[in-house]
Design a protein around this motif. Structure first.
Motif, short mmCIF file in Angstrom:
data_model
loop_
_atom_site.label_atom_id
_atom_site.label_comp_id
_atom_site.label_asym_id
_atom_site.label_seq_id
_atom_site.Cartn_x
_atom_site.Cartn_y
_atom_site.Cartn_z
N LYS A 108 111.65 4.49 43.24
CA LYS A 108 111.89 5.79 43.88
C LYS A 108 110.58 6.45 44.30
N ASP A 109 109.57 6.38 43.40
CA ASP A 109 108.27 6.96 43.72
C ASP A 109 107.63 6.24 44.91
N THR A 110 107.77 4.90 44.92
CA THR A 110 107.22 4.12 46.03
C THR A 110 107.91 4.48 47.33
N LYS A 111 109.24 4.66 47.27
CA LYS A 111 110.00 5.03 48.48
C LYS A 111 109.53 6.38 49.00
N LYS A 112 109.30 7.33 48.10
CA LYS A 112 108.82 8.64 48.54
C LYS A 112 107.46 8.53 49.21
N LYS A 113 106.57 7.73 48.61
CA LYS A 113 105.23 7.55 49.18
C LYS A 113 105.31 6.86 50.54
N MET A 117 104.09 8.29 54.10
CA MET A 117 103.14 7.57 54.93
C MET A 117 103.68 7.33 56.33
N GLN A 118 104.99 7.06 56.42
CA GLN A 118 105.61 6.88 57.74
C GLN A 118 105.58 8.17 58.54
N GLU A 119 105.75 9.29 57.84
CA GLU A 119 105.65 10.58 58.53
C GLU A 119 104.22 10.80 59.03
N TRP A 120 103.25 10.51 58.17
CA TRP A 120 101.84 10.66 58.58
C TRP A 120 101.52 9.75 59.77
N TYR A 121 102.03 8.51 59.70
CA TYR A 121 101.78 7.55 60.77
C TYR A 121 102.36 8.05 62.10
N ALA A 122 103.60 8.57 62.04
CA ALA A 122 104.25 9.07 63.26
C ALA A 122 103.47 10.23 63.86
N VAL A 123 103.00 11.14 62.98
CA VAL A 123 102.22 12.29 63.47
C VAL A 123 100.89 11.82 64.04
N ALA A 124 100.21 10.89 63.33
CA ALA A 124 98.91 10.40 63.79
C ALA A 124 99.02 9.72 65.15
N MET A 125 100.11 8.97 65.37
CA MET A 125 100.28 8.27 66.65
C MET A 125 100.44 9.23 67.81
N GLU A 126 100.91 10.42 67.52
CA GLU A 126 101.03 11.42 68.59
C GLU A 126 99.66 11.86 69.10
#
Length: 291
Positions: A108-113, A117-126
């Motif tokens: 569960k902790d890994t899934k949250k992380k 990270m996927q959110e950060w990646y999506a924002v960074a790609m913008e």
């Protein structure tokens, strides 16, 4: 040989040791379920029970619902099956339910992380310039896309936004000996004509005749490529792609130049491809060697 020279060796299997070893293998050393079952079943032979029944009992040993006790030396070796209210307390490190709970909590902790990270990646790609998106996607193992509608426009934008200074210009002709002749974009055929005319006048006349009659080579550029020259050019004014004679491999000097050329422009995959193509050709023809 006298009888005094013989020695008797006896083996003693202690149930408590086997149980502790099996649990350590399973819970602490991650040796795998099959390996642990093999250990326990090898110590549970000599009964009339079926393999499935013995396997269930071996699993009960891991869960703490049963245990191997006693010693084979004194004849006390046996399996004890506990009732629910008799089961002894199992150390935490050997408690399968606590271990499972820790594993699920970790997942569960890994899934949250991962979600974060996927959110950060999506924002960074913008915020990544569109001409660099394909490089980022390639390095992160994602499918390549073209945000400009076609790869030609994407390549043009990528080169135009490259502000780094390079040791050579982007376009030109590369000789087999590694000498690079810089040529302005769109002038490569004109340059080839002048070069052949000046350095190979007899061949120039022959090429001109073939071009006019449509019986052979269509230009001096083809003549150079046929003799092992490499053209670095891009119709879209993007990052240059090498054009070479498909039946000739790069020379060592050409490989070294092209590798440095692409590495300067942060095109690692293109740089490696220079050597990969040659290695592939050698393997295909049964000539494998270390470059």
């Amino acid at each position: 040989m006298s009888m005094e020279q013989y020695k008797t060796i006896t083996f003693d299997i202690q149930g408590e040791f086997i149980v502790h070893l099996a649990r350590e293998w399973f819970f602490c050393e991650n040796k795998g379920y099959d390996k642990v079952m093999e250990l326990l079943l090898s110590c549970m032979e000599g009964t009339d029970q079926s393999e499935k029944e013995l396997k269930r009992l071996a699993e009960d040993v891991l869960l703490g619902r049963a245990a191997l006790l006693g010693s084979t030396r004194d004849g006390t070796y046996h399996m004890e099956i506990y009732e629910a209210d008799e089961q002894p307390e199992v150390p935490e490190q050997f408690d399968v339910f606590l271990t499972l709970e820790d594993t699920l909590r970790g997942l569960k902790d890994t899934k949250k992380k991962l979600d974060k990270m996927q959110e950060w990646y999506a924002v960074a790609m913008e915020y990544v310039p569109e001409y660099s998106r394909n490089d980022v996607l390639r390095k992160t193992g994602q499918p390549i896309e073209s945000r400009y509608g076609n790869s030609l426009l994407s390549g043009f934008m990528e080169r135009m936004m490259d502000e780094e200074e390079h040791t050579t210009e982007d376009y030109g002709w590369l000789e087999p000996n590694g000498t690079f002749h810089e040529v302005e974009w769109g002038k490569h055929q004109e340059w080839a004509t002048e070069y052949v005319k000046e350095n190979f006048p007899e061949e120039y006349e022959e090429i001109s005749m073939q071009s006019n009659t449509g019986t052979g080579l269509i230009g001096e550029g083809d003549w150079l490529v046929e003799r092992g020259w490499v053209l670095l050019h891009s119709p879209s004014q993007g990052i240059a792609q090498p054009t070479r004679n498909p039946v000739k491999r790069y020379t060592k000097a050409q490989q070294e130049f092209l590798y440095d050329y692409y590495m300067e422009r942060e095109k690692e995959s293109e740089a490696n491809a220079v050597y990969w193509d040659s290695a592939y050709e050698r393997r295909k023809h049964g000539k494998v060697q270390v470059l």
